[in-house]
Design an enzyme around this catalytic site. Structure first.
Site, short mmCIF file in Angstrom:
data_model
loop_
_atom_site.label_atom_id
_atom_site.label_comp_id
_atom_site.label_asym_id
_atom_site.label_seq_id
_atom_site.Cartn_x
_atom_site.Cartn_y
_atom_site.Cartn_z
N ARG A 21 0.82 -1.21 0.00
CA ARG A 21 0.00 0.00 0.00
C ARG A 21 0.85 1.26 0.00
O ARG A 21 1.69 1.44 0.88
CB ARG A 21 -0.93 0.01 1.21
CG ARG A 21 -2.00 -1.06 1.11
CD ARG A 21 -2.84 -1.10 2.37
NE ARG A 21 -3.59 -2.35 2.42
CZ ARG A 21 -4.91 -2.42 2.39
NH1 ARG A 21 -5.63 -1.32 2.31
NH2 ARG A 21 -5.52 -3.59 2.44
N SER A 188 -19.57 -2.03 1.92
CA SER A 188 -18.93 -0.88 1.29
C SER A 188 -18.10 -1.21 0.07
O SER A 188 -17.72 -0.31 -0.67
CB SER A 188 -18.05 -0.16 2.30
OG SER A 188 -16.91 -0.93 2.58
N HIS A 216 -22.03 2.78 6.50
CA HIS A 216 -22.07 3.31 5.13
C HIS A 216 -23.47 3.77 4.73
O HIS A 216 -23.73 3.96 3.55
CB HIS A 216 -21.53 2.28 4.14
CG HIS A 216 -20.06 2.07 4.32
ND1 HIS A 216 -19.11 2.92 3.78
CD2 HIS A 216 -19.38 1.17 5.05
CE1 HIS A 216 -17.91 2.52 4.15
NE2 HIS A 216 -18.04 1.46 4.91
N THR A 244 -21.07 5.67 12.30
CA THR A 244 -19.85 6.48 12.39
C THR A 244 -20.20 7.95 12.21
O THR A 244 -21.19 8.29 11.55
CB THR A 244 -18.81 6.07 11.32
OG1 THR A 244 -17.61 6.83 11.54
CG2 THR A 244 -19.31 6.34 9.91
N LYS A 247 -17.88 9.34 8.23
CA LYS A 247 -18.09 9.18 6.79
C LYS A 247 -19.11 10.23 6.34
O LYS A 247 -18.72 11.38 6.16
CB LYS A 247 -18.42 7.73 6.47
CG LYS A 247 -17.13 6.87 6.68
CD LYS A 247 -17.26 5.37 6.61
CE LYS A 247 -15.91 4.72 6.94
NZ LYS A 247 -15.98 3.28 7.12
N THR A 276 -10.18 5.23 27.51
CA THR A 276 -9.55 6.08 26.51
C THR A 276 -10.14 7.48 26.62
O THR A 276 -11.30 7.65 26.99
CB THR A 276 -9.74 5.48 25.09
OG1 THR A 276 -8.91 6.18 24.18
CG2 THR A 276 -11.17 5.54 24.61
N THR A 277 -9.31 8.46 26.31
CA THR A 277 -9.73 9.85 26.43
C THR A 277 -10.89 10.15 25.48
O THR A 277 -10.90 9.68 24.34
CB THR A 277 -8.53 10.77 26.14
OG1 THR A 277 -7.53 10.51 27.13
CG2 THR A 277 -8.91 12.24 26.20
N THR A 362 -8.86 -6.61 1.25
CA THR A 362 -10.12 -5.86 1.37
C THR A 362 -11.21 -6.52 0.53
O THR A 362 -12.38 -6.56 0.92
CB THR A 362 -9.90 -4.40 0.93
OG1 THR A 362 -8.76 -3.89 1.63
CG2 THR A 362 -11.09 -3.53 1.24
C1 LIG Z 1 -15.16 2.45 8.17
C2 LIG Z 1 -15.97 1.34 8.78
C3 LIG Z 1 -16.04 1.20 10.18
C4 LIG Z 1 -15.19 2.01 11.09
O1 LIG Z 1 -15.65 3.32 11.21
P1 LIG Z 1 -14.59 4.46 11.56
O2 LIG Z 1 -15.42 5.55 12.13
O3 LIG Z 1 -13.90 4.81 10.28
O4 LIG Z 1 -13.64 3.87 12.56
C5 LIG Z 1 -16.92 0.27 10.69
N1 LIG Z 1 -17.68 -0.52 9.90
C6 LIG Z 1 -17.59 -0.44 8.56
C7 LIG Z 1 -18.44 -1.34 7.74
C8 LIG Z 1 -16.72 0.47 7.96
O5 LIG Z 1 -16.60 0.51 6.64
#
Ligand SMILES: *Cc1c(COP(=O)(O)O)cnc(C)c1O
Length: 405
Positions: A21, A188, A216, A244, A247, A276-277, A362
């Site tokens: 990569r 994704s 996603h 998340t 994204k 964790t903080t 991936t």
């Molecule tokens: C990107 C991703 C995550 C992780 O989310 P982040 O906020 O980037 O850590 C979890 N599940 C899937 C399916 C993802 O593609």
């Protein structure tokens, strides 16, 4: 042991297979999305980015930036500690209320990333529910897999999106044991969508908890942007929804939303939450502004879908091998790791277009691809330029115009 030699040999093997990569160094330009400056060997050149997961360009929306600036000015940089030790901010609490409301759940809990949300929640539930078994879709994300592994619960993998296979597996297991069924709404890499309601119905018939990763989909599907479960009218069947803030919402952080007891349990027992903080207040402020904005603007979602449909149409008309996708994700088939990397390099060098190659692990070997993510800010002219560039690269590399997989 010669550690460096070991590391180097492994890296050489990755290079030989064409899947070493190389990161493109990009400098994003607020206000000019999807343009960015590409830095390489001391030179800088403007490029168009076609593979960002900032799906709605919220990462540079003025509403988000202003909320972040204001919070930095008012509260400074860091949160000052874990959520237990002086790190719980009024903005974290407000963000969690907003996310719970978005998903129609009693409570929500914010983590430092979506990865951590998945890993921590599944690890905690799998480890603490006595004798727990977790049923996992074959294409689940690494963050879920790591959480299940670390939980040491029994993990059973059902075929991707296969309701009957899940049913058979559940029927063959001890009905007295607690179980979790974990899957995603939008996958994704292929851009396909799970039969969310049917999987949840089977899970519930067998007494399982339903865990859904909508990473996603949040912000992009459903009237309010709560995800595909909202769009399909089955949000009430999901026991724990995970998302998340990084994204479509364009910031950073992850979360779960569920019943008050579930959320309080993970808050109280989840190592990856406790130790964790907390996210900086400015991040919570930016995410909160983004969620509110995206929720209130369904036209963003309409435009997003229209852009994806346009791109698929243009690719098909140009004879380029767009893979079938039910979503905003538009994969273009290459089928070879080295050629995929080369296609990506040529797009960047000859056409100032940045698309990351997607290679094993991936995606399975032989299904290497370019993964395009059109956003509401990718215009027709940019799309036409992309399609012309892809045709040029396909001709140069002699790539197939049909997806073989
Ligand atoms: C990107 C991703 C995550 C992780 O989310 P982040 O906020 O980037 O850590 C979890 N599940 C899937 C399916 C993802 O593609």
């Amino acid at each position: 042991m010669d550690y460096n030699a070991f590391f180097q040999a492994h890296l050489d093997r990755l290079r030989d297979e064409g899947r070493y990569r190389v990161f493109a160094e990009l400098e994003r330009i607020a206000g000019a999305f999807p343009r960015a400056r590409h830095h390489r060997d001391g030179t800088v050149r403007e490029v168009t980015v076609w593979c960002s997961n900032d799906y709605l360009a919220m990462g540079q929306h003025p509403v988000v930036l202003e909320a972040m600036r204001e919070a930095v000015g008012a509260q400074g940089s860091g949160a000052g500690g874990t959520r237990n030790i002086s790190g719980t901010n009024s903005l974290h609490a407000e963000l969690e209320r907003e996310l719970a409301a978005l998903h129609g759940k009693e409570s929500a809990l914010v983590f430092t990333s979506g990865y951590v949300a998945n890993e921590t929640t599944l690890q905690t539930l799998g480890a603490m529910l006595p004798g727990c078994e977790i049923f996992s879709d074959a294409l689940n994300h690494a963050s879920m897999i790591e959480g299940m592994r670390h939980s040491r619960a029994t993990r059973r993998v059902f075929r991707h999106n296969d309701v009957r296979h899940l049913e058979e597996m559940l029927a063959g297991c001890d009905p007295e044991r607690p179980r979790i069924v974990a899957y995603e709404s939008v996958y994704s890499m292929d851009g396909d969508i799970a039969p969310i309601g049917a999987l949840a119905d089977v899970a519930h018939r067998h007494g399982a908890l339903v865990y859904l990763d909508e990473v996603h989909a949040v912000g992009m599907y459903g009237l309010n942007g709560a995800g595909v479960a909202e769009r399909d009218g089955v949000a009430g069947k999901i026991d724990i929804v995970q998302g998340t803030l990084a994204k479509a919402f364009g910031v950073i952080g992850g979360y779960i939303a569920a019943s008050a007891a579930t959320v309080d349990f993970v808050r109280s027992c989840g190592s990856g939450f406790i130790f964790t903080t907390a996210l900086p207040p400015s991040i919570a402020a930016g995410a909160l502004a983004s969620v509110r904005h995206v929720r209130a603007h369904p036209e963003l979602r309409v435009r997003h879908q229209e852009r994806a449909a346009s791109l698929k149409r243009k690719l098909a008309a140009a004879g380029l091998p767009a893979m079938p996708s039910a979503t905003h994700i538009v994969p273009v088939f290459v089928g070879d790791a080295a050629l995929c990397k080369e296609a990506s390099d040529l797009l960047l060098e000859r056409h100032a277009i940045y698309v990351q190659p997607i290679n094993y692990p991936t995606v399975p070997r032989g299904t290497e691809r370019l993964r395009l993510t059109p956003t509401p800010l990718h215009g027709d002219a940019e799309m036409d330029r992309l399609v012309d560039a892809l045709r040029d690269v396909w001709a140069r590399l002699g790539l197939a115009t049909r997806a073989a997989a």
